[in-house]
Write a protein that holds these residues in place. Structure first.
Motif, PDB file in Angstrom:
ATOM      1  N   ASP A  61       0.832  -1.207   0.000  1.00  0.00           N
ATOM      2  CA  ASP A  61       0.000   0.000   0.000  1.00  0.00           C
ATOM      3  C   ASP A  61       0.874   1.268   0.000  1.00  0.00           C
ATOM      4  N   SER A  62       1.920   1.285   0.795  1.00  0.00           N
ATOM      5  CA  SER A  62       2.838   2.431   0.846  1.00  0.00           C
ATOM      6  C   SER A  62       3.511   2.641  -0.505  1.00  0.00           C
ATOM      7  N   ARG A  63       3.813   1.495  -1.128  1.00  0.00           N
ATOM      8  CA  ARG A  63       4.464   1.604  -2.442  1.00  0.00           C
ATOM      9  C   ARG A  63       3.512   2.226  -3.449  1.00  0.00           C
ATOM     10  N   ALA A  64       2.272   1.815  -3.411  1.00  0.00           N
ATOM     11  CA  ALA A  64       1.294   2.363  -4.348  1.00  0.00           C
ATOM     12  C   ALA A  64       1.056   3.858  -4.076  1.00  0.00           C
ATOM     13  N   ASP A  65       0.970   4.211  -2.790  1.00  0.00           N
ATOM     14  CA  ASP A  65       0.746   5.617  -2.417  1.00  0.00           C
ATOM     15  C   ASP A  65       1.942   6.470  -2.828  1.00  0.00           C
ATOM     16  N   TYR A  66       3.124   5.981  -2.594  1.00  0.00           N
ATOM     17  CA  TYR A  66       4.339   6.711  -2.954  1.00  0.00           C
ATOM     18  C   TYR A  66       4.418   6.914  -4.461  1.00  0.00           C
ATOM     19  N   SER A  67       4.038   5.875  -5.200  1.00  0.00           N
ATOM     20  CA  SER A  67       4.082   5.971  -6.651  1.00  0.00           C
ATOM     21  C   SER A  67       3.092   7.017  -7.158  1.00  0.00           C
ATOM     22  N   SER A  68       1.914   7.041  -6.523  1.00  0.00           N
ATOM     23  CA  SER A  68       0.894   8.016  -6.945  1.00  0.00           C
ATOM     24  C   SER A  68       1.335   9.448  -6.634  1.00  0.00           C
ATOM     25  N   ILE A  69       1.857   9.670  -5.448  1.00  0.00           N
ATOM     26  CA  ILE A  69       2.298  11.023  -5.055  1.00  0.00           C
ATOM     27  C   ILE A  69       3.479  11.465  -5.905  1.00  0.00           C
ATOM     28  N   LEU A  70       4.376  10.541  -6.194  1.00  0.00           N
ATOM     29  CA  LEU A  70       5.517  10.880  -7.024  1.00  0.00           C
ATOM     30  C   LEU A  70       5.087  11.300  -8.422  1.00  0.00           C
ATOM     31  N   GLN A  71       4.128  10.540  -8.948  1.00  0.00           N
ATOM     32  CA  GLN A  71       3.646  10.884 -10.281  1.00  0.00           C
ATOM     33  C   GLN A  71       2.984  12.267 -10.272  1.00  0.00           C
ATOM     34  N   LYS A  72       2.227  12.540  -9.207  1.00  0.00           N
ATOM     35  CA  LYS A  72       1.553  13.844  -9.095  1.00  0.00           C
ATOM     36  C   LYS A  72       2.575  14.977  -8.926  1.00  0.00           C
ATOM     37  N   PHE A  73       3.612  14.698  -8.139  1.00  0.00           N
ATOM     38  CA  PHE A  73       4.640  15.720  -7.909  1.00  0.00           C
ATOM     39  C   PHE A  73       5.375  16.052  -9.198  1.00  0.00           C
ATOM     40  N   ASN A  74       5.683  15.045  -9.949  1.00  0.00           N
ATOM     41  CA  ASN A  74       6.376  15.280 -11.217  1.00  0.00           C
ATOM     42  C   ASN A  74       5.527  16.121 -12.176  1.00  0.00           C
ATOM     43  N   GLN A  75       4.229  15.816 -12.139  1.00  0.00           N
ATOM     44  CA  GLN A  75       3.340  16.618 -12.982  1.00  0.00           C
ATOM     45  C   GLN A  75       3.286  18.079 -12.512  1.00  0.00           C
ATOM     46  N   GLU A  76       3.164  18.293 -11.172  1.00  0.00           N
ATOM     47  CA  GLU A  76       3.126  19.648 -10.617  1.00  0.00           C
ATOM     48  C   GLU A  76       4.448  20.393 -10.892  1.00  0.00           C
ATOM     49  N   GLN A  77       5.538  19.659 -10.771  1.00  0.00           N
ATOM     50  CA  GLN A  77       6.839  20.280 -10.995  1.00  0.00           C
ATOM     51  C   GLN A  77       7.015  20.683 -12.448  1.00  0.00           C
ATOM     52  N   HIS A  78       6.519  19.842 -13.344  1.00  0.00           N
ATOM     53  CA  HIS A  78       6.604  20.180 -14.760  1.00  0.00           C
ATOM     54  C   HIS A  78       5.797  21.425 -15.060  1.00  0.00           C
ATOM     55  N   GLU A  79       4.608  21.491 -14.516  1.00  0.00           N
ATOM     56  CA  GLU A  79       3.777  22.682 -14.728  1.00  0.00           C
ATOM     57  C   GLU A  79       4.417  23.918 -14.088  1.00  0.00           C
ATOM     58  N   TYR A  80       5.048  23.727 -12.948  1.00  0.00           N
ATOM     59  CA  TYR A  80       5.675  24.855 -12.243  1.00  0.00           C
ATOM     60  C   TYR A  80       6.798  25.449 -13.078  1.00  0.00           C
ATOM     61  N   TYR A  81       7.691  24.613 -13.584  1.00  0.00           N
ATOM     62  CA  TYR A  81       8.861  25.109 -14.302  1.00  0.00           C
ATOM     63  C   TYR A  81       8.598  25.411 -15.774  1.00  0.00           C
ATOM     64  N   HIS A  82       7.550  24.870 -16.313  1.00  0.00           N
ATOM     65  CA  HIS A  82       7.306  25.092 -17.725  1.00  0.00           C
ATOM     66  C   HIS A  82       6.043  25.905 -18.019  1.00  0.00           C
ATOM     67  N   THR A  83       5.252  26.142 -17.006  1.00  0.00           N
ATOM     68  CA  THR A  83       4.019  26.905 -17.238  1.00  0.00           C
ATOM     69  C   THR A  83       3.901  28.096 -16.271  1.00  0.00           C
ATOM     70  N   HIS A  84       3.809  27.774 -14.948  1.00  0.00           N
ATOM     71  CA  HIS A  84       3.552  28.836 -13.965  1.00  0.00           C
ATOM     72  C   HIS A  84       4.698  29.850 -13.899  1.00  0.00           C
ATOM     73  N   ILE A  85       5.901  29.377 -13.664  1.00  0.00           N
ATOM     74  CA  ILE A  85       7.045  30.292 -13.528  1.00  0.00           C
ATOM     75  C   ILE A  85       7.300  31.057 -14.824  1.00  0.00           C
ATOM     76  N   PRO A  86       7.283  30.438 -15.992  1.00  0.00           N
ATOM     77  CA  PRO A  86       7.461  31.229 -17.221  1.00  0.00           C
ATOM     78  C   PRO A  86       6.410  32.328 -17.390  1.00  0.00           C
ATOM     79  N   ASN A  87       5.133  32.000 -17.061  1.00  0.00           N
ATOM     80  CA  ASN A  87       4.084  33.016 -17.180  1.00  0.00           C
ATOM     81  C   ASN A  87       4.331  34.194 -16.227  1.00  0.00           C
ATOM     82  N   ILE A  88       4.687  33.834 -14.990  1.00  0.00           N
ATOM     83  CA  ILE A  88       4.938  34.900 -13.998  1.00  0.00           C
ATOM     84  C   ILE A  88       6.149  35.726 -14.394  1.00  0.00           C
TER      85      ILE A  88
END
Length: 594
Positions: free
Chosen positions: A185-212
């Motif tokens: 269960d921890s492995r599945a949760d970690y995998s899900s959060i990691l995937q979400k973090f990578n997506q948020e980080q991509h948007e942060y560095y390639h969308t949010h920060i460039p716009n700002i």
């Protein structure tokens, strides 16, 4: 070039840089403000300077500005004041077009910068939260895996031990399975959060920060453009007033070019011309003849150079115009009682006329100015009288205009009684008419004096002067009256009324001898005659050019100096401009008589 792509990791540096840009803008605003203050101060100083040298109203300075050089200086003062006004315009335009505009823009810029960096910090905080969740799930997954491995090892140990009951082995096996499940269960949760973090980080560095960062870049570029436009405006404000400043300078040059030295010289002549004719040539005196120069017993004047001891004035009473002048001693007739002579003197009409002239002469010395300006030389007197006539004519015109206005108002009241009572204006109308009539009489009086003066001036009354000379040549020397003597007497008066007393002979009285016993006035200095002066009138004395004499009374403002010839103790008045006076510093016993 985009800041978002190139400076994605320089958030704090950009924050400092944009703050520096705003500080630079505020510094430029402060610079412009100080420039406007300097312009205002400079304009104020120029205006004060121009005002300081402006001629005062109703003063002697105002009369001096009739000269073209003074008028040019006055034009320079006016142009300087206009020049100062243009510097005030510079200050006003810089304040309105630069300072106020930039100050408002700075406030807007600060708000925009604050909002952009607030969004950036909010995105940073969101990434930090996602990172913390990822780290937490990762540590939990690691912990559960270790727990599952330990449980598995414990189960295997219990299962291999023959001394352990079957129930204990089963319990260890179940515990190991639970730990394995938790790890999964921890492995599945970690995998899900990691995937979400990578997506948020991509948007942060390639969308949010460039716009700002793009917004911040645009904001900064607008600031740079704005400060550049302000600098252009700064120069344009100065350039706009350059043509007007040039016109001010052109006005000063034009005023300088309008200076006319010949015109100023003519004005000097008009201002100081006395109207007298220059003295004539000195005739040769023959000293080879054993004739002694004599002086008239009843006059202070010397005889003409032709050697004839002609008596110009008859009767010692003629000398009463100048009772304080020391006369030459002469054999006296037996005196009658003083009271009898005094009564005879006071009852004599010509004598009273002489005393009136004496009183006027004394009033001039005391500072009173006669109404007919008879204390002035002929040319100056003519100008004063003409000026007075012009002033009275202007006052008459004002009264006439006021009378016309009142008459029109009265007509309106007659046509529209509800607007006012016509009878209420009768008193005012009568008063205005009386004032106008009074002024007309004044004009006639001054015009009569003016006509008399113009008839006596050289070139203005040549015919009248020739007739006057013919008349005098036909009259005995003793017939001239006090009115004729006053015409050129040292009291400064040049015009007198023609009176019937001019045809009377003034009988000599011993009343004059009361003044003859006076002690002579002490000398207060010496003087040297610059020109020859023939003292032909009562109270004057003839002097030759280069002659040295004693000064016994200095000029009191009437243009005459009282002197004495040492060898003969002869006294009299000469024009101050004809002698060079050397006064003693501490004359002993010197007195001033008026």
């Amino acid at each position: 070039m985009s800041w978002g792509a190139e400076l994605w990791d320089q958030f704090d540096s950009l924050e400092k840089h944009t703050q520096w840009g705003i500080d630079l803008l505020e510094k430029y605003i402060k610079f412009v403000k100080e420039r406007t203050e300097i312009e205002l101060s400079y304009a104020k100083q120029l205006r004060n300077l121009s005002k300081k040298y402006q001629p005062k109203k109703n003063s002697k300075e105002e009369e001096e500005y009739k000269y073209t050089s003074c008028q040019a200086f006055l034009s320079t003062l006016h142009e300087t004041s206009d020049y100062a006004g243009q510097h005030e315009v510079i200050s006003e335009n810089m304040t309105a077009q630069i300072m106020v505009d930039l100050a408002r823009y700075v406030q807007e810029l600060k708000q925009e910068r604050k909002a952009n960096f607030h969004d950036g910090r909010k995105a940073q905080q969101h990434m930090e939260t996602c990172w913390k969740q990822l780290e937490s799930s990762k540590r939990r997954f690691e912990r559960d895996c270790k727990e599952a491995e330990r449980a598995q090892q414990y189960f295997e140990k219990m299962d291999a031990d023959i001394n352990v009951t079957k129930a204990d082995v089963e319990k260890a096996r179940q515990q190991a399975q639970i730990r394995h499940q938790m790890a999964e269960d921890s492995r599945a949760d970690y995998s899900s959060i990691l995937q979400k973090f990578n997506q948020e980080q991509h948007e942060y560095y390639h969308t949010h920060i460039p716009n700002i960062f793009q917004k911040i870049q645009e904001m900064e570029e607008r600031r740079i453009v704005r400060i550049g436009e302000s600098m252009k405006t700064y120069a344009e404000v100065d350039r706009q007033v350059i043509p007007i400043l040039g016109k001010c300078l052109d006005g000063i040059v034009a005023a300088a070019q309008a200076i006319d030295q010949k015109s100023d010289s003519q004005l000097v002549i008009e201002a100081y011309k006395s109207g007298f004719e220059p003295p004539g040539d000195i005739e040769f005196e023959d000293y080879t003849q054993p004739l002694k120069r004599t002086v008239s017993n009843n006059s202070l004047s010397t005889p003409r150079a032709d050697g004839k001891a002609e008596l110009k004035f008859g009767g010692k009473s003629k000398g009463k115009l100048w009772p304080f002048i020391k006369k030459n001693k002469s054999p006296k007739q037996p005196k009658e009682p003083l009271s009898h002579r005094f009564n005879e003197f006071m009852n004599s009409k010509p004598k009273m006329h002489c005393f009136r002239s004496l009183k006027r002469g004394l009033s001039l010395k005391l500072g009173a100015t006669p109404e007919d300006f008879s204390n002035l030389p002929p040319e100056q007197r003519r100008k004063k009288l003409q000026q007075k006539v012009d002033e009275l004519n202007k006052e008459i015109q004002k009264e006439m205009d006021q009378r016309d206005a009142i008459t029109k108002m009265k007509d309106v009241y007659l046509k529209n009684p509800q607007m006012g009572d016509p009878a209420s204006l009768d008193h005012k109308l009568a008063e205005v008419s009386q004032n106008a009539e009074r002024l007309r009489l004044e004009v006639q009086k001054f015009e009569a004096w003016l006509a008399e003066v113009e008839g006596r001036l050289p070139g203005r009354g040549e015919q009248a002067r020739r007739q006057s000379g013919m008349y005098e040549s036909q009259q005995p020397p003793a017939v001239r009256s006090c009115a004729q003597d006053r015409e050129s007497s040292p009291d400064g008066s040049y015009t007198e009324e023609q009176s019937q007393e001019s045809e009377l002979k003034v009988q000599a009285t011993d009343f004059d001898d009361e003044f003859d016993d006076e002690e002579p006035l002490p000398a207060i200095g010496t003087c040297k005659a610059l020109y020859t002066f023939e003292g032909q009138n009562e109270g004057t004395i003839s002097v030759a050019e280069g002659e040295t004499l004693f000064v016994i009374e200095e000029d009191k403002g009437d243009g005459w100096t009282r002197i004495r010839r040492s060898e003969e103790e002869e006294e009299g008045y000469v024009p101050t401009s004809y002698v060079e006076v050397y006064l003693d510093k501490n004359p002993k016993g010197a007195k001033t008589y008026i």
